[in-house]
Structure formats: structure tokens, C-alpha cells
Scaffold this motif. Structure first.
Motif, PDB file in Angstrom:
ATOM      1  N   ILE A 587       0.544  -1.138   0.465  1.00  0.00           N
ATOM      2  CA  ILE A 587      -0.249  -0.233   0.201  1.00  0.00           C
ATOM      3  C   ILE A 587       1.341   1.420   0.043  1.00  0.00           C
ATOM      4  N   SER A 588       2.372   1.342   0.103  1.00  0.00           N
ATOM      5  CA  SER A 588       3.350   2.064   0.873  1.00  0.00           C
ATOM      6  C   SER A 588       3.822   2.697  -0.891  1.00  0.00           C
ATOM      7  N   GLU A 589       3.462   1.828  -2.425  1.00  0.00           N
ATOM      8  CA  GLU A 589       3.813   2.351  -3.342  1.00  0.00           C
ATOM      9  C   GLU A 589       2.754   3.588  -3.749  1.00  0.00           C
ATOM     10  N   PRO A 590       3.951   4.124  -4.365  1.00  0.00           N
ATOM     11  CA  PRO A 590       3.154   5.526  -5.376  1.00  0.00           C
ATOM     12  C   PRO A 590       2.182   4.814  -5.752  1.00  0.00           C
ATOM     13  N   GLY A 591       1.178   6.229  -5.734  1.00  0.00           N
ATOM     14  CA  GLY A 591      -0.021   5.623  -6.464  1.00  0.00           C
ATOM     15  C   GLY A 591      -1.083   4.883  -6.008  1.00  0.00           C
ATOM     16  N   VAL A 592      -0.896   4.830  -5.112  1.00  0.00           N
ATOM     17  CA  VAL A 592      -1.772   3.823  -4.338  1.00  0.00           C
ATOM     18  C   VAL A 592      -2.420   4.959  -2.963  1.00  0.00           C
ATOM     19  N   ARG A 593      -3.445   4.783  -2.725  1.00  0.00           N
ATOM     20  CA  ARG A 593      -4.220   5.709  -2.572  1.00  0.00           C
ATOM     21  C   ARG A 593      -5.465   5.024  -1.224  1.00  0.00           C
ATOM     22  N   LYS A 594      -5.224   6.014  -0.103  1.00  0.00           N
ATOM     23  CA  LYS A 594      -6.192   5.092   0.657  1.00  0.00           C
ATOM     24  C   LYS A 594      -7.695   5.891  -0.050  1.00  0.00           C
ATOM     25  N   CYS A 595      -8.878   5.153  -0.332  1.00  0.00           N
ATOM     26  CA  CYS A 595      -9.924   5.928  -0.001  1.00  0.00           C
ATOM     27  C   CYS A 595     -10.772   5.147   0.124  1.00  0.00           C
ATOM     28  N   GLY A 596     -11.375   4.341   1.519  1.00  0.00           N
ATOM     29  CA  GLY A 596     -12.220   4.262   2.723  1.00  0.00           C
ATOM     30  C   GLY A 596     -11.947   3.415   3.283  1.00  0.00           C
ATOM     31  N   THR A 597     -13.026   3.433   4.730  1.00  0.00           N
ATOM     32  CA  THR A 597     -12.075   2.879   6.164  1.00  0.00           C
ATOM     33  C   THR A 597     -13.320   2.850   6.374  1.00  0.00           C
ATOM     34  N   LEU A 598     -13.329   0.917   7.016  1.00  0.00           N
ATOM     35  CA  LEU A 598     -14.455   0.044   7.584  1.00  0.00           C
ATOM     36  C   LEU A 598     -13.933   0.336   9.346  1.00  0.00           C
ATOM     37  N   ARG A 599     -14.826   0.225  10.259  1.00  0.00           N
ATOM     38  CA  ARG A 599     -14.093   0.231  11.501  1.00  0.00           C
ATOM     39  C   ARG A 599     -15.766  -0.780  12.157  1.00  0.00           C
ATOM     40  N   LEU A 600     -14.572  -1.683  12.357  1.00  0.00           N
ATOM     41  CA  LEU A 600     -15.584  -2.885  12.858  1.00  0.00           C
ATOM     42  C   LEU A 600     -15.548  -2.759  14.864  1.00  0.00           C
ATOM     43  N   ASP A 601     -16.111  -2.464  15.156  1.00  0.00           N
ATOM     44  CA  ASP A 601     -16.674  -2.496  17.230  1.00  0.00           C
ATOM     45  C   ASP A 601     -16.627  -4.015  17.318  1.00  0.00           C
ATOM     46  N   VAL A 602     -15.622  -5.166  17.959  1.00  0.00           N
ATOM     47  CA  VAL A 602     -16.121  -6.067  18.326  1.00  0.00           C
ATOM     48  C   VAL A 602     -15.486  -6.477  19.636  1.00  0.00           C
ATOM     49  N   SER A 603     -15.872  -4.994  20.719  1.00  0.00           N
ATOM     50  CA  SER A 603     -15.910  -5.439  22.070  1.00  0.00           C
ATOM     51  C   SER A 603     -16.913  -5.966  22.785  1.00  0.00           C
ATOM     52  N   GLY A 604     -16.839  -6.213  23.462  1.00  0.00           N
ATOM     53  CA  GLY A 604     -18.011  -6.675  25.058  1.00  0.00           C
ATOM     54  C   GLY A 604     -18.504  -8.093  23.413  1.00  0.00           C
ATOM     55  N   THR A 605     -17.771  -9.125  23.494  1.00  0.00           N
ATOM     56  CA  THR A 605     -18.269  -9.850  22.414  1.00  0.00           C
ATOM     57  C   THR A 605     -17.244 -10.987  22.051  1.00  0.00           C
ATOM     58  N   GLU A 606     -17.270 -12.076  22.889  1.00  0.00           N
ATOM     59  CA  GLU A 606     -16.343 -13.626  23.033  1.00  0.00           C
ATOM     60  C   GLU A 606     -16.355 -14.044  21.926  1.00  0.00           C
ATOM     61  N   SER A 607     -15.658 -14.629  20.372  1.00  0.00           N
ATOM     62  CA  SER A 607     -15.537 -15.147  19.459  1.00  0.00           C
ATOM     63  C   SER A 607     -15.344 -16.696  20.797  1.00  0.00           C
ATOM     64  N   THR A 608     -15.961 -17.465  19.844  1.00  0.00           N
ATOM     65  CA  THR A 608     -15.517 -18.939  20.726  1.00  0.00           C
ATOM     66  C   THR A 608     -14.545 -19.626  19.798  1.00  0.00           C
ATOM     67  N   ALA A 609     -14.775 -19.186  18.319  1.00  0.00           N
ATOM     68  CA  ALA A 609     -13.492 -19.967  17.251  1.00  0.00           C
ATOM     69  C   ALA A 609     -12.431 -19.328  17.593  1.00  0.00           C
ATOM     70  N   PRO A 610     -11.200 -20.514  17.180  1.00  0.00           N
ATOM     71  CA  PRO A 610     -10.045 -20.000  18.111  1.00  0.00           C
ATOM     72  C   PRO A 610      -9.769 -18.791  17.049  1.00  0.00           C
ATOM     73  N   ARG A 611      -9.953 -18.517  15.736  1.00  0.00           N
ATOM     74  CA  ARG A 611      -9.507 -17.236  15.011  1.00  0.00           C
ATOM     75  C   ARG A 611     -10.868 -16.894  14.706  1.00  0.00           C
ATOM     76  N   ARG A 612     -11.015 -15.360  15.059  1.00  0.00           N
ATOM     77  CA  ARG A 612     -12.017 -14.708  14.977  1.00  0.00           C
ATOM     78  C   ARG A 612     -11.992 -14.589  13.067  1.00  0.00           C
ATOM     79  N   GLU A 613     -13.128 -15.005  13.049  1.00  0.00           N
ATOM     80  CA  GLU A 613     -13.397 -14.217  11.536  1.00  0.00           C
ATOM     81  C   GLU A 613     -14.317 -13.107  10.830  1.00  0.00           C
ATOM     82  N   ILE A 614     -13.417 -12.281  10.709  1.00  0.00           N
ATOM     83  CA  ILE A 614     -14.165 -11.374   9.795  1.00  0.00           C
ATOM     84  C   ILE A 614     -13.735 -11.025   8.685  1.00  0.00           C
ATOM     85  N   GLN A 615     -15.310 -11.178   8.184  1.00  0.00           N
ATOM     86  CA  GLN A 615     -15.959 -10.765   6.438  1.00  0.00           C
ATOM     87  C   GLN A 615     -15.887  -9.991   6.033  1.00  0.00           C
TER      88      GLN A 615
END
Length: 647
Positions: A587-615
Motif C-alpha cells: 500500500i506504500s507504493e506510489p500511486g496507491v491511495r486510501k479511499c475508504g475505512t471500515l471500523r468494526l467494533d467487536v468489543s464485549g463479544t467473545e468468539s468461541t472460534a480459535p480465530r475470529r473470522e471477519i468477512q
């Protein structure tokens, strides 16, 4: 990821170091891909059909002229173009009105189109310098590199105004005009909620410019942010393409035979034994949309049974519209009368300058390859008068003295241009278009083109038509619809009635998200190494969702799964990046620019899976791109429209 506090201190440290790595400086280790890396699916059922509208109104907001057209959903075959405007020019058909806007000295909207031009023209010069008059301002959206909500425009008197305000005023004007006409038609107050609006933009516009139009529509009250689907942003050549596909024989001119096709009998051999004029099954055709500001080239193929359109090559073109000829004329005047005088005259006598350009416009339309008699352009009295004051000698003297031998002074007080002089003003613009077409036809995707449709106001120019004919040498048939200036407007209405007609587009950009990968010695550069809790990560990796010029079906979803780099993360931040390049590693290459941000709050939730999957899903559709992140274990989702305007 770390707690908010740790992140904050980490951020301060990294910012102080001014690390060139975007991910490190943002302080969030972020996400890492879950394998399998990527699934692509066609969720056509996910495209919402949306509310039903009574009428579709399309606005063609052009560089030089604008207008609207509409159709009731109950009679989709019947497309109405707007009522005639007051104050049209002699020799110019009045279906559209000039894209000119006038604001009062205290910056309130006053008028649009012919009305704005005429009122401004009739003001006394002492007064007119306080009024704000703008024309041809749409090009600013194409030429501004870092377009934002705060980009401004310059009025004729040199004062600056916010571009967003001007565009919003113009759209509000069209909303009012169209609703008035619809109310008169239906005999009652017509409700804006019953209208689906379509605004056309050039296909070659970058995403910020397309988003800017949508922002202006929200500001103008055309539609609200709560109902984004009430407005469709349509691409101009795509709209033209939809319309051209439906053309019947009598609605166009075939340049090969130079006759208006009457189409009495389909067995008449028009144009060398070919009777087919509108594209059929599998046919490939190019639409060349020549407007006031830009020229857009698109390549489409018809896919049967439904006759949907597929884009074969990403839209191309450039700022080669007919206003290029106006600039050449202005340069010619500067050569004769001096740049200093012209600059001064435009500011001091703005209304007379507008007059001069109107006079030039009607002569511009009289230019033709076989013309032999000169073209006369009326010089406003105040031009002659002001020049004498400014220079101390007459306009006639300046013409005699100048080295421009093909422009003379006629005794009636006119500039007399030889046809060659006029043609030379067209040359740079037409050369650009021909060069672009030549390059396009050399592309492997653009072989076997059956038709070339010339549309847009500039397509009426015989000089341009001849140049295109000479370039093609009979390789494709050149078709010009009769109402060539309204082609886009009518096509945009058809598009609003059935947006699914365009099935496949080419993505103009490469999109992806910034992720962390496990650091691999020898493969990853050392400066990208980030050690967190004993794990060695490579930062700034660009995980591609879709590459530039890849085919995208309308409403197609691309889905990826990620997991937080640190299981205890409370907020997961996903940054979306884009670039015009096809292959991107970091993402640091020239000509690449940030065009959006997704913020997902996952606080207060426990995931039973060993690795939480974020789609993470990206939906490529319309002219907008929507992104979504889902915490699979809890079903929490966050949505974002990708923001291309640098605020």
C-alpha cells in the motif's frame, strides 16, 4: 491489536518517527488473511430492486449545455424531452439550455441557462461586476487533481465560489423545472419521492468527480442521503450506447451513404448491401461521445437473449471536447490583440466577452470541410471601444499589424476569417480525438468493430465527421443519430427505467485492503518487518479485491475473510486502497491511495472460534462501490461507501 490507550501511545511514537510505512504509522496491526484467500461469487439476488417510481427523470449536466428528459414507468417507450426554453440563440436548436449560472452580488441563486445569460448581459457594467456569472464550470471536476468538497470555481468577475454550491444550485434548478412540468402534465402537485433521478457523467471521470455529483445532489435536495438509490449516476457514453442500440433506420444518418435512412423496406440495399443498422447478437460497437468538455470512448458488445450490454474495454478519452476550439479562438485573439488586453477585457467587460463567444459559437457551427466563403464574427462595440482606450490605436490597426494573415477586418466591423483559419482552430482538438481513436482500434480487445456511433453535440461537426471517416477507411460503419445532442439524455432515461441493462463493466481502478502477512525471509523487504508479541509480520501488504480493467458484473460481490492479527483486539479497522496500476504489492507504493475505512467494533463479544473470522465484502455496481465488514461469530456488520473525495 492493542487497547485504545496502547494504540494512542504507539501512534505518537510512530508519528514522531514519521515512518514511511502507512500501517506502522497508523498503529493498528490490523488484519491478516484467513486462507482460502478469496471467494468470488455472483450474488445477483442481493441487488435490491428498490422502491417503485412513477417517473424517471434524467439530467444531462453538460459542459456547454444541459437539459432533462423523462418517461413514466407505465409508458417506458415514450420519452419526453423538456419544454422549450425562453431566449434561445439564432441558428442553434433549443432542446438544451447553456450551462450558465448567475448569482446575485450576495451569492444567492438568481437564474440558469439562457435566462442567466440574458439578464447578465443586460446589466450595466458598473453593476455586472458585482454579480457572479459562471459557465463551462463542469470541466473543473475533470481537471482538479485533488478534488474535495471545498474545491472552488472562479466567476467571470474573478470572485471565487464553492464548486459544490454551484452544482447544487444547478441541480436544484433542474429539480424545480422538471417537477413543475410533471405537475402540469399530471394536473396536481408532483411528489419528488415518486421520481427516480439519473444524472449523467463522463465515463472517463475519476471516482472523486462521480462522487462529487452525488454529494451535490444531496446538497440540492434532489435526493436525500437516506435514499441513495433514488439517484443513479449514469455514464454518458453508456447511456448513448443504450439508446443507439434501439435506433431504427429512420432515426439516423449513415455516413457511408450520406443519406438519411428512410427504411421503407428492409430489403433496400442501403450502404453497400448491408441493411442492418442497429447492432444485433454478439455485435461489437464503439460509441464516441463528443461533448463540450470531454470525449469518451466506450466499446460494447450485445449479449443475447436479453440484449444486455457488456463493456469490452475500459472507457477512455480525454478533455478534447468542443470548448478546445473556443480556447484556440481565444489564443488567436491573444495573438492579434495581445494577451494583456484579452485578460483585462474579460474581467472588465465580462458580458461583452460572453457576447463575443456567442457570436463565435454560431460561426463555429458553420465550419465545414468544403466551405470556401469566409466566416464573419461580430465584434461587440465595447470590444472595439475598450481596445482603443487600452492601446491608443484601433482594432483595424491591430489586425493590419498582426502577423495573422488569414483574419481580416471587414468594413462592417467584423472579424473576417478564411475557412482555413477556422479549420485550423478545430485541428488540435480533432487531432487528439483521432489519435485516441487510432490507439483504441489497435487494442486486441477492440477488433472486429461493426459500428461506430458518433454522439454528443460536437458529433454534429462536419469537420469531425470527415476526420473520423478518413481514419476508419471503411473498417466500421459510422452512424450518427438524428437528435445527436439528445442521445445521452434519452439513453439515460432508458437506463433509469432498467439499470440492469448494463451487465458487465470494466473496473477503472484496482481495489484492495491493507493487511499483515507472516514475514518471510528473503521474500519480504526488511523495512516492512513488524514484530508484535514475538510474531514477525510483514506490514503494508496490498490484498487485491479486483484489478483495473477486470470485468465486473453489476452488483457483483467480492468476498474475503480476515482475522485480527491480535485476538484481543476491540476495534478492527480495515483500510481500503485503490490505484490505477494493475499489480500492487504494498500500500506504500506510489500511486496507491486510501479511499475508504471500515471500523468494526467487536468489543464485549467473545468468539468461541480459535480465530475470529471477519468477512469483508466489496460490491461493485453502479458508479459507486460499497464495502461491508461482518464479524461472522456475532453477525455484527458495518457498512461504508467508499469515499474518494479528499476531505
Amino acid at each position: 491489536m492493542m487497547t485504545e490507550k496502547e494504540t494512542a501511545t504507539e501512534k505518537i511514537i510512530t508519528d514522531a518517527m514519521a515512518n514511511p510505512s502507512p500501517a506502522k504509522s497508523m498503529g493498528d496491526p490490523g488484519i491478516t488473511p484467513l486462507s482460502p484467500s478469496h471467494t468470488q461469487q455472483n450474488d445477483t439476488d442481493q441487488v435490491p430492486s428498490g422502491p417503485s417510481f412513477v417517473v424517471v427523470v434524467a439530467i444531462d449536466f453538460g459542459t456547454t449545455s444541459s437539459g432533462y428528459a423523462y418517461a413514466f414507468t407505465k409508458e417506458p417507450e415514450c420519452i419526453h424531452t423538456m419544454r422549450r426554453w425562453e431566449g434561445g440563440d439564432p441558428g442553434v436548436s433549443n432542446q438544451k439550455t447553456p450551462t450558465t449560472i448567475l448569482l446575485t452580488p450576495d451569492r444567492k441563486f438568481h437564474s440558469f441557462g439562457y435566462a442567466a445569460r440574458d439578464f447578465y448581459h443586460d446589466l450595466d457594467p458598473s453593476e455586472s461586476k458585482h454579480w457572479l456569472y459562471l459557465e463551462k464550470f463542469k470541466m473543473k471536476l475533470h481537471t482538479t487533481a485533488n478534488l474535495s468538497i471545498d474545491t472552488d470555481l472562479q466567476a467571470a468577475n474573478g470572485k471565487r465560489v464553492k464548486a459544490l454550491d454551484i452544482f447544487a444550485y444547478a441541480l436544484a434548478f433542474f429539480k424545480e423545472q422538471a417537477l413543475k412540468e410533471l405537475s402540469d402534465q399530471t394536473g396536481g402537485e408532483f411528489d419528488n419521492n415518486d421520481v427516480r433521478w439519473v444524472i449523467t457523467v463522463p465515463a472517463i471521470w475519476k471516482m472523486p468527480a462521480k462522487q462529487f455529483m452525488r454529494e451535490a445532489a444531496y446538497k440540492s435536495g434532489l435526493v436525500s442521503r437516506e435514499n441513495p438509490e433514488q439517484l443513479i449516476i449514469s455514464l454518458e457514453p453508456e447511456a448513448a450506447s443504450i439508446y443507439c442500440r434501439k435506433l431504427r433506420l429512420h432515426q439516423m444518418v449513415d455516413l457511408g451513404t450520406q443519406t438519411t435512412q428512410n427504411g421503407f423496406s428492409p430489403t433496400d440495399n442501403t450502404g453497400g448491401g448491408m441493411t442492418q443498422v442497429s447492432p444485433g447478437q454478439g455485435d461489437r460497437y464503439v460509441v464516441v461521445d463528443c461533448g463540450g468538455g470531454t470525449v469518451d470512448l466506450t466499446v460494447h458488445q450485445i449479449r443475447l437473449p436479453e440484449g444486455h450490454l457488456k463493456e469490452l474495454y475500459k472507457a477512455s478519452g480525454g478533455p478534447y471536447g468542443s470548448i478546445g476550439i473556443d480556447y484556440e479562438f481565444e489564443k488567436l485573439l491573444c495573438r492579434i490583440f495581445g494577451q494583456d488586453f484579452i485578460d483585462q477585457f474579460k474581467v472588465k467587460r465580462p458580458a461583452a466577452w460572453v457576447d463575443l463567444m456567442i457570436a463565435f459559437e454560431s460561426r463555429k457551427r458553420a465550419a465545414a470541410p468544403d466551405r470556401t466563403n469566409p466566416l464573419n464574427i461580430n465584434l461587440p462595440f465595447s470590444f472595439i471601444d475598450y481596445y482603443k482606450k487600452f492601446r491608443g490605436h484601433s482594432v483595424e490597426h491591430a489586425l493590419r499589424k498582426s502577423n495573422v494573415d488569414f483574419v481580416k477586418w471587414s468594413s462592417q466591423g467584423m472579424l473576417r476569417m478564411s475557412p482555413d483559419a477556422m479549420n485550423s482552430l478545430f485541428k488540435p482538438t480533432i487531432d487528439h480525438i483521432i489519435q485516441h481513436l487510432t490507439e483504441l482500434f489497435e487494442k486486441p480487445e477492440v477488433s472486429d468493430i461493426k459500428f461506430l456511433f458518433l454522439v454528443g453535440g460536437f458529433a454534429e461537426s462536419p469537420l469531425l465527421q470527415q476526420a473520423v471517416q478518413n481514419m476508419l477507411q471503411g473498417r466500421s460503419r459510422i452512424i450518427i443519430p438524428h437528435d445527436v445532442g439528445l442521445t445521452i439524455l434519452k439513453g439515460a432515461v432508458l437506463f433509469g427505467l432498467d439499470p440492469s441493462i448494463i451487465k458487465v463493466r470494466r473496473s477503472p481502478l484496482t481495489y484492495g485492503v491493507g493487511v499483515l502477512n507472516r514475514f518471510v525471509e528473503g521474500k519480504h523487504p526488511l523495512e516492512k518487518l513488524l514484530v508484535k508479541d514475538g510474531t514477525r509480520w510483514c506490514t503494508d501488504v496490498f490484498d487485491t479485491f479486483i484489478t483495473a480493467d477486470q470485468s465486473v458484473a453489476l452488483g457483483e460481490m467480492v468476498k474475503r475473510s480476515y482475522t485480527p492479527a491480535k485476538p484481543s483486539q476491540q476495534v478492527i479497522v480495515i483500510h481500503v486502497y485503490c490505484s490505477e496500476k494493475e499489480s500492487i504489492g504494498f500500500i506504500s507504493e506510489p500511486g496507491v491511495r486510501k479511499c475508504g475505512t471500515l471500523r468494526l467494533d467487536v468489543s464485549g463479544t467473545e468468539s468461541t472460534a480459535p480465530r475470529r473470522e471477519i468477512q469483508t465484502l466489496m460490491q461493485f455496481g453502479d458508479t459507486e462501490i460499497r464495502a461491508m465488514a461482518v464479524d461472522v461469530s456475532t453477525g455484527r456488520t458495518v457498512k461504508a461507501s467508499i469515499d474518494f473525495l479528499s476531505h
